[in-house]
Design a protein around this motif. Sequence first.
Motif, PDB file in Angstrom:
ATOM      1  N   TYR A 194       0.825  -1.207   0.000  1.00  0.00           N
ATOM      2  CA  TYR A 194       0.000   0.000   0.000  1.00  0.00           C
ATOM      3  C   TYR A 194       0.862   1.261   0.000  1.00  0.00           C
ATOM      4  O   TYR A 194       1.969   1.254   0.528  1.00  0.00           O
ATOM      5  CB  TYR A 194      -0.918   0.031   1.228  1.00  0.00           C
ATOM      6  N   LEU A 196       1.643   3.821   1.748  1.00  0.00           N
ATOM      7  CA  LEU A 196       1.569   4.415   3.084  1.00  0.00           C
ATOM      8  C   LEU A 196       2.197   5.802   3.093  1.00  0.00           C
ATOM      9  O   LEU A 196       1.797   6.681   3.839  1.00  0.00           O
ATOM     10  CB  LEU A 196       2.265   3.509   4.099  1.00  0.00           C
ATOM     11  N   ARG A 445     -10.193   4.806  10.526  1.00  0.00           N
ATOM     12  CA  ARG A 445      -9.575   3.472  10.443  1.00  0.00           C
ATOM     13  C   ARG A 445      -8.100   3.605  10.084  1.00  0.00           C
ATOM     14  O   ARG A 445      -7.252   2.903  10.632  1.00  0.00           O
ATOM     15  CB  ARG A 445     -10.274   2.641   9.358  1.00  0.00           C
ATOM     16  N   LEU A 446      -7.842   4.502   9.131  1.00  0.00           N
ATOM     17  CA  LEU A 446      -6.453   4.733   8.724  1.00  0.00           C
ATOM     18  C   LEU A 446      -5.644   5.233   9.927  1.00  0.00           C
ATOM     19  O   LEU A 446      -4.535   4.782  10.203  1.00  0.00           O
ATOM     20  CB  LEU A 446      -6.429   5.751   7.569  1.00  0.00           C
ATOM     21  N   ARG A 448      -6.235   4.776  13.104  1.00  0.00           N
ATOM     22  CA  ARG A 448      -6.044   3.733  14.124  1.00  0.00           C
ATOM     23  C   ARG A 448      -4.888   2.792  13.782  1.00  0.00           C
ATOM     24  O   ARG A 448      -4.193   2.299  14.668  1.00  0.00           O
ATOM     25  CB  ARG A 448      -7.334   2.930  14.309  1.00  0.00           C
ATOM     26  N   ALA A 449      -4.700   2.529  12.475  1.00  0.00           N
ATOM     27  CA  ALA A 449      -3.608   1.647  12.078  1.00  0.00           C
ATOM     28  C   ALA A 449      -2.260   2.243  12.491  1.00  0.00           C
ATOM     29  O   ALA A 449      -1.346   1.530  12.881  1.00  0.00           O
ATOM     30  CB  ALA A 449      -3.646   1.391  10.575  1.00  0.00           C
TER      31      ALA A 449
ATOM     32  N   LEU B 109      -8.316  -3.168   0.251  1.00  0.00           N
ATOM     33  CA  LEU B 109      -8.813  -2.347   1.354  1.00  0.00           C
ATOM     34  C   LEU B 109     -10.238  -1.876   1.113  1.00  0.00           C
ATOM     35  O   LEU B 109     -10.992  -1.620   2.048  1.00  0.00           O
ATOM     36  CB  LEU B 109      -7.896  -1.129   1.557  1.00  0.00           C
ATOM     37  N   ARG B 265      -2.060  -4.189   9.863  1.00  0.00           N
ATOM     38  CA  ARG B 265      -2.998  -3.456  10.731  1.00  0.00           C
ATOM     39  C   ARG B 265      -4.027  -2.701   9.877  1.00  0.00           C
ATOM     40  O   ARG B 265      -5.205  -2.649  10.215  1.00  0.00           O
ATOM     41  CB  ARG B 265      -2.230  -2.461  11.622  1.00  0.00           C
ATOM     42  N   LEU B 266      -3.545  -2.130   8.766  1.00  0.00           N
ATOM     43  CA  LEU B 266      -4.454  -1.418   7.869  1.00  0.00           C
ATOM     44  C   LEU B 266      -5.482  -2.365   7.275  1.00  0.00           C
ATOM     45  O   LEU B 266      -6.673  -2.059   7.219  1.00  0.00           O
ATOM     46  CB  LEU B 266      -3.653  -0.804   6.718  1.00  0.00           C
ATOM     47  N   LYS B 267      -4.990  -3.497   6.803  1.00  0.00           N
ATOM     48  CA  LYS B 267      -5.884  -4.501   6.224  1.00  0.00           C
ATOM     49  C   LYS B 267      -6.934  -4.897   7.267  1.00  0.00           C
ATOM     50  O   LYS B 267      -8.121  -4.997   6.968  1.00  0.00           O
ATOM     51  CB  LYS B 267      -5.052  -5.715   5.777  1.00  0.00           C
ATOM     52  N   GLU B 269      -8.031  -3.136   9.807  1.00  0.00           N
ATOM     53  CA  GLU B 269      -8.982  -2.036  10.044  1.00  0.00           C
ATOM     54  C   GLU B 269     -10.032  -1.965   8.938  1.00  0.00           C
ATOM     55  O   GLU B 269     -11.213  -1.742   9.200  1.00  0.00           O
ATOM     56  CB  GLU B 269      -8.231  -0.690  10.112  1.00  0.00           C
ATOM     57  N   PHE B 270      -9.585  -2.125   7.691  1.00  0.00           N
ATOM     58  CA  PHE B 270     -10.509  -1.937   6.567  1.00  0.00           C
ATOM     59  C   PHE B 270     -11.276  -3.214   6.201  1.00  0.00           C
ATOM     60  O   PHE B 270     -12.355  -3.141   5.636  1.00  0.00           O
ATOM     61  CB  PHE B 270      -9.749  -1.404   5.341  1.00  0.00           C
TER      62      PHE B 270
END
Lengths: 479, 281
Positions: A194, A196, A445-446, A448-449, B109, B265-267, B269-270
Amino acid sequence: MAAIAPSFFSELRAICGDDGVITQSERLMVYECDAYTMEKHLPDAVALPRTTEEVVRAVKLCAQHHLPIIPRGTGTSLSGAVLAVDGGIIIGTTRLNRILNVDYRNRRALVEAGVPNLWITNAVKERGLMFAPDPSSQPSSTIAGNIAFNAGGPHTLKHGATTNHVLGFDLVLPDGEVVWLGSTPEGGDDVEGYDLRGAVIGSEGMFGVITRVVVRLMKTPRAFRTMLAVFNSADDASHTVSDIIAAGIIPVAMELMDQPITRAIEEAYHFGLPMDAGAVLIIELEGHEAGLDRQLERVIELCRKNRSRDLKPARTPEERAALWKCRKSAFGAIGRISPNFVTQDGVVPRTKLPEIMQFIYDAAKKLGLGVANVAHAGDGNIHPIIFYDERIEGDVEKAYACSTAIVRRCIELGGTATGEHGIGVEKVELMSLQYSADDLEAMQRLRRAFDPEGRCNPHKMFPGGKRCLNFNPQRQVAI
Amino acid sequence: MSIVSYAPDDLTVTVTADTTLAALQQHLSPRNQWLPVDPPNPARLTIGEIVNCDVSGPRRYGYGTVREHVLSLRAELADGRMIKSGASVVKNAAGYDLCRLFTGARGELATVREVCFKVQPRPEAEQFGKAEFPTVEAACGFVEKLDTSELTPTVLDLHNAGGAGPWTVVVGFAGTREEVDWQRKQTGSLAAVADANLDHDEQFWSATAARPVRKLSVLPSKLAATIAAMRGVTSLVARAGNGIIYYRGEDQGTAIVPSTKLMQRLKHEFDPAKKLQARHA
């Protein structure tokens, strides 16, 4: 917030040195706000680490003590995004100010987070290179600050903003873990997984503290045509901008300045700007020498079609530099005409520029406030500067109301609340006008990661936070 | 499959994810505009696939990948909710940039449903030239000369003609007629350059080879050494100016996946239930 254990401050001093920790209230006042001065909060302390390792140790210490951390560069941001709303520790990057490496062959530089934007271009310009994003704050705003807000500038129209020119950086997460995002100093442009890097750019310092950055350097264009076009009205100037774009010409910049700001600049700096013009445009074309004159002729034709009464080309590099100095001195000139000001940063589709300009004048007039306009007109990015005097009862509220009304209108016209200054604390309430609850939840959500505890630069960007319940400037600037 | 809205004077267009790139370009063409992204198979590739995989083509050197052109998008989250990120204007600093996050995330995502692009006027002129070299080092030497000159090519490719031919550098220029002519002429003073087109890229991607195309990304300065060290590779096309190598043959296996924990963690969350699988173009 509960009192901070005294041991915290001695530990912080052990990490950053005695000269790298500020706790005295008179010195903390420097850090009570950014260039958005309508609201102020004192942090509990400011830490000024000198290395990535010191940043990591300071961030870990704050994590152990459950303290908010607020990353900060030179505080030139314009939306209150570095306010210590609920106290906390400001992690200042100003001592991380070295250009570590310039790779001319691959047109990249590795720099520390607190390097001011302009230092990068100054370091490489002799080799025909530059760092493209050029916010007006560029002599002082830091590269990490530019990342936090995805800073642009007049030349964004053609060159894009920070996200288009920053390849990668490290990030000290709020728990102290260090991750490298995007392209590494020795690695290629493409990174698996991703983006980031892209997700952090524009996140207003809410995901962690950046300490090192890989930037892309651009070839400095060899030829320019820069011109001042004088109009009787802001409306004519705005229509010219739309016509130029519609003709398939993308100048590198099209900056609009209206009469109040042109006058203020002229009175302050004596550049020779016309005092009676309704508005002026600074139009710049760049590229290779071949073909530029033909483009310029077409631009001149479109200015004339919109009743431009005078066209002044910059004939020498000095004249060009003077024109840009005019534009970038705009905010500095305001001090002459108003004790306080607040600026806005909405964006509209560029064809709506005439409409929003009229709206700005009407809104200010209705509230009895003065207003001046500079705009990155080619981008549809307005910067109305609303004058107020904090000594006059009710003026702060009026300025806030006026500025909010303008941004609301930008969103209604299909635009956005901010093009480059960010949401900060200033525009949190506007987020729900632009985004649905689901949109905002996805953004959370983003967040929180990166920051599960929400401890990094809290009370920013999202509506419904603590700060919104008691908006009440605690103390205004000294008169 | 549809164009949702097109504002040519604002240089923005919004399309549904199932629209093909060719259909989008056709819609922009009467106003002499385009989305300057040129992956192979535009008639088959959809906007959704393009955004999921952040694709690009030879013109990447001049215009970047599709990521640079996305202004806003609508996406369906794993739980079925539709969200919007960004705005249909060329600059936006309100909120986090989920457009960047979702672009290139292979649909893992969220599922992209609608995209607003910043489009551009088509350049008045575009020209391509090619120069052939006996060795990859010599070819990369020419690439470096161009890359560090005052010229501003929009294409700077290197290929080996399907593994059979000489090392060939393809260079392209776009802009006004005058500047394109001038740059093309300057290029001729650096090497013997013949007229060319972008067929080499189409031929590479349409080759019916059994092996899949793989990718390497290196610093442009390391291109020659990297290619020289490759073993068991049949054909390759490099975006030489960007240091990107597409190849067929044995896996040279150097893809680095950084920040894996953060990505997990992103995966989570989404898409906590792992409903969304990776999609490929």
